[in-house]
Scaffold this active site. Structure first.
Site, PDB file in Angstrom:
ATOM      1  N   LYS A 192       0.862  -1.180   0.000  1.00 49.08           N
ATOM      2  CA  LYS A 192       0.000   0.000   0.000  1.00 49.08           C
ATOM      3  C   LYS A 192       0.900   1.231   0.000  1.00 49.08           C
ATOM      4  O   LYS A 192       1.444   1.621   1.022  1.00 49.08           O
ATOM      5  CB  LYS A 192      -0.896   0.001   1.244  1.00 49.08           C
ATOM      6  CG  LYS A 192      -2.227   0.774   1.055  1.00 49.08           C
ATOM      7  CD  LYS A 192      -2.041   2.238   0.757  1.00 49.08           C
ATOM      8  CE  LYS A 192      -2.147   3.077   1.984  1.00 49.08           C
ATOM      9  NZ  LYS A 192      -2.045   4.538   1.687  1.00 49.08           N
ATOM     10  N   GLU A 268       9.409   1.820  10.987  1.00 44.23           N
ATOM     11  CA  GLU A 268      10.491   2.812  10.833  1.00 44.23           C
ATOM     12  C   GLU A 268       9.781   4.146  10.782  1.00 44.23           C
ATOM     13  O   GLU A 268       9.135   4.490   9.792  1.00 44.23           O
ATOM     14  CB  GLU A 268      11.312   2.539   9.577  1.00 44.23           C
ATOM     15  CG  GLU A 268      12.623   3.317   9.546  1.00 44.23           C
ATOM     16  CD  GLU A 268      12.478   4.706   8.910  1.00 44.23           C
ATOM     17  OE1 GLU A 268      12.442   5.698   9.696  1.00 44.23           O
ATOM     18  OE2 GLU A 268      12.390   4.786   7.687  1.00 44.23           O
ATOM     19  N   CYS A 303      13.420  11.217   7.185  1.00 43.35           N
ATOM     20  CA  CYS A 303      13.324  10.863   8.600  1.00 43.35           C
ATOM     21  C   CYS A 303      14.667  11.034   9.301  1.00 43.35           C
ATOM     22  O   CYS A 303      14.715  11.233  10.519  1.00 43.35           O
ATOM     23  CB  CYS A 303      12.818   9.432   8.761  1.00 43.35           C
ATOM     24  SG  CYS A 303      13.713   8.230   7.768  1.00 43.35           S
ATOM     25  N   GLU A 402       9.030  16.703  14.750  1.00 44.61           N
ATOM     26  CA  GLU A 402       9.499  16.466  13.382  1.00 44.61           C
ATOM     27  C   GLU A 402       8.734  17.370  12.414  1.00 44.61           C
ATOM     28  O   GLU A 402       7.510  17.310  12.329  1.00 44.61           O
ATOM     29  CB  GLU A 402       9.312  15.004  12.995  1.00 44.61           C
ATOM     30  CG  GLU A 402       9.935  14.672  11.657  1.00 44.61           C
ATOM     31  CD  GLU A 402       9.845  13.194  11.312  1.00 44.61           C
ATOM     32  OE1 GLU A 402      10.840  12.630  10.843  1.00 44.61           O
ATOM     33  OE2 GLU A 402       8.761  12.613  11.517  1.00 44.61           O
TER      34      GLU A 402
END
Length: 500
Positions: A192, A268, A303, A402
């Site tokens: 997906k 992750e 990331c 973030e």
């Protein structure tokens, strides 16, 4: 030697492109069960340029049933390792042969510079698939050191049906990092892709079929996270999920596992990488350049982006001056221009999120040293200037949360001990870096940093042979290297009594 494509060439190719738009289920291209579609918006212009099928829970169920059937009849898992190896290696060759098309799809979907998609994303995808193909017939089972009356075999077997959910910042590479080991181990997969970046995943799957991957072994369901993604996480017949994305959504997948069949979930997730430059840094120019590219590369949508610069107070002004100088050379441009080094933010929503964080930084007292504004507004695209905040403290939101954009927070520190303390003062633990000329300091600091990756006197160094993953709320498990097989295999002990 052929002349490299120009900006006009790439725009012409984009206009002529006919991307795949349907779901791939059991080797057949088909519309969503309810006929729904989702728009694909070009971040460079803000315009919808095509659409793809928007899969729902019904489509996820069809894909999982196809994957289960493929796994149970062993059309893939039952093939000899050498045969599976040939398929993955042929797949890698086809990725390389379709480099330009895949790179164009990636750029049109997510706004990254075409030069990066060509030089980094597509080659890295091919290398990953080839490496895991090569690994298939190099993995051996074990025999335990038991008494001579017994024989204990320790076998590594595929887990079964794997759901793979990947993000929009590196769609091809993240897909390969999970598909490579999952398929090499003999699993069947339902992929997906992120709703913002479905197109390259569909092309990648088409090439897998061409390479000889049997129908049903790899299925692709495009769609929204709240429908297709949720349905995959909740499905009772999915044995494991490999996810890359935000920590917020990663937590949802853990909940989905608890609400369904307790499937294993490998995550992750986000990061807030501390990039430490100590006073004895061996090369300030190299460190400052690495710090700049560490946050501005891929528009900061990484990331592992070095979003917190922890620099010794004694050299801070020198380093900041150099970073700002690099940032001034990186004006965002048309992603299809081969000269562009900084492209567009992936979506209007993400663009607004980054701008909101810039406002938050100002409101909380940080000082803008560079950028801080949207740009190229006349294009309709989602562009933001390289941005640097000075005078940041680690309690500020721009230092803790973030952002996923080209925004750097500069924090002055007094020595290695304080740098480590501030570096670890975060909920994340994906990556970190330290610059020092002292070997003892490098060893000590790299051990003390709570992160899955630590770079010393470099940044974002990378190879498929090394594991990738984080501590704490950056996730669990590891992508890349042989360690990735741990996520997609089960260990089985077979104990035989062979004597008295």
């Amino acid at each position: 030697m052929s002349t490299p494509p120009t900006l006009a060439d790439w725009h012409a190719r984009a206009a002529a492109l006919q991307p795949l738009k349907q779901l791939l289920i059991d080797g057949r291209w088909q519309d969503a069960a309810d006929g729904a579609t989702l728009p694909c918006v070009n971040p460079a212009s803000g315009q919808t340029w095509t659409s793809v099928a928007a899969g729902s829970s019904a489509d996820i169920d069809r894909a999982v049933r196809a994957a289960r059937a493929a796994f149970e009849d062993r059309r893939w898992a039952g093939q000899a390792p050498a045969a599976r190896k040939r398929v993955l290696q042929r797949w890698a060759e086809l990725v390389e042969a379709h480099r330009d098309e895949l790179a164009l799809l990636e750029t049109l979907n997510v706004g990254k510079p075409i030069r990066d998609a060509l030089a980094i994303d597509v080659p890295a995808t091919a290398r990953c698939l080839r490496w895991y193909g090569e690994a298939i017939d190099k993995l051996y089972d074990e025999i335990a050191p038991t008494a001579e009356q017994s024989l204990a075999l320790i076998r590594r077997e595929p887990v079964g049906v794997v759901g793979v959910v990947v993000p929009w910042n590196f769609p091809l590479i993240m897909s390969a990092w999970k598909l490579g080991p999952a398929l090499a181990a003999g699993n069947s997969v339902v992929l997906k892709p992120a709703e913002q970046s479905p197109l390259s995943a569909l092309k990648l799957a088409e090439l897998a079929l061409e390479a000889g991957l049997p129908p049903g072994v790899l299925n692709v369901v495009t769609g929204y996270g709240h429908s297709a993604g949720r349905a995959l996480g909740l499905h009772e017949d999915v044995d494991a999920v490999g996810f890359t994305g935000s920590t917020e959504v990663g937590k949802l997948f853990l909940q989905y596992a608890g609400q369904s069949n307790l499937k294993r979930v490998w995550l992750e997730c986000g990061g807030k990488t501390p990039h430490i430059i100590l006073a004895d840094c061996p090369d300030l120019d190299a460190a400052a350049t690495a710090a700049a590219w560490g946050i501005f590369f891929n528009q900061g949508e990484m990331c592992t982006a070095g979003s917190r610069l922890l620099v010794d107070r004694r050299i801070k002004d020198q380093v900041l001056e150099r970073i700002v100088a690099v940032g001034r050379t990186l004006a965002p441009g048309d992603p299809l221009d081969p000269a562009t080094q900084l492209g567009a933010i992936v979506s209007k929503e993400q663009w607004q999120r980054v701008l909101d964080y810039i406002d938050i930084g100002r409101a909380q007292g940080a000082t803008l040293a560079l950028g801080g504004a949207a740009t190229r507004g006349a294009t309709g695209g989602f562009y933001i200037e390289p941005t640097v905040f000075d005078g940041v403290n680690n309690a500020m939101r721009i230092a803790q949360e973030e952002i996923f954009g080209p925004v750097l927070s500069v924090l002055a520190v007094d020595g290695a001990e304080q740098a480590v303390r501030i570096a670890n003062d975060t909920m994340y633990g994906l990556a970190a870096a330290v610059w020092t000329r002292d070997l003892a300091t490098a060893h000590r600091v790299s051990r003390q940093l709570r992160a899955g990756l630590v770079w010393v006197n470099c940044f974002d160094a990378d190879d498929i042979t090394t594991p990738f993953g984080g501590y704490r709320q950056s996730g669990n498990g590891r992508d890349k290297s042989l360690h990735a097989f741990d996520k997609y295999t089960e260990l089985k002990t077979i104990w035989m009594r062979i004597g008295d």
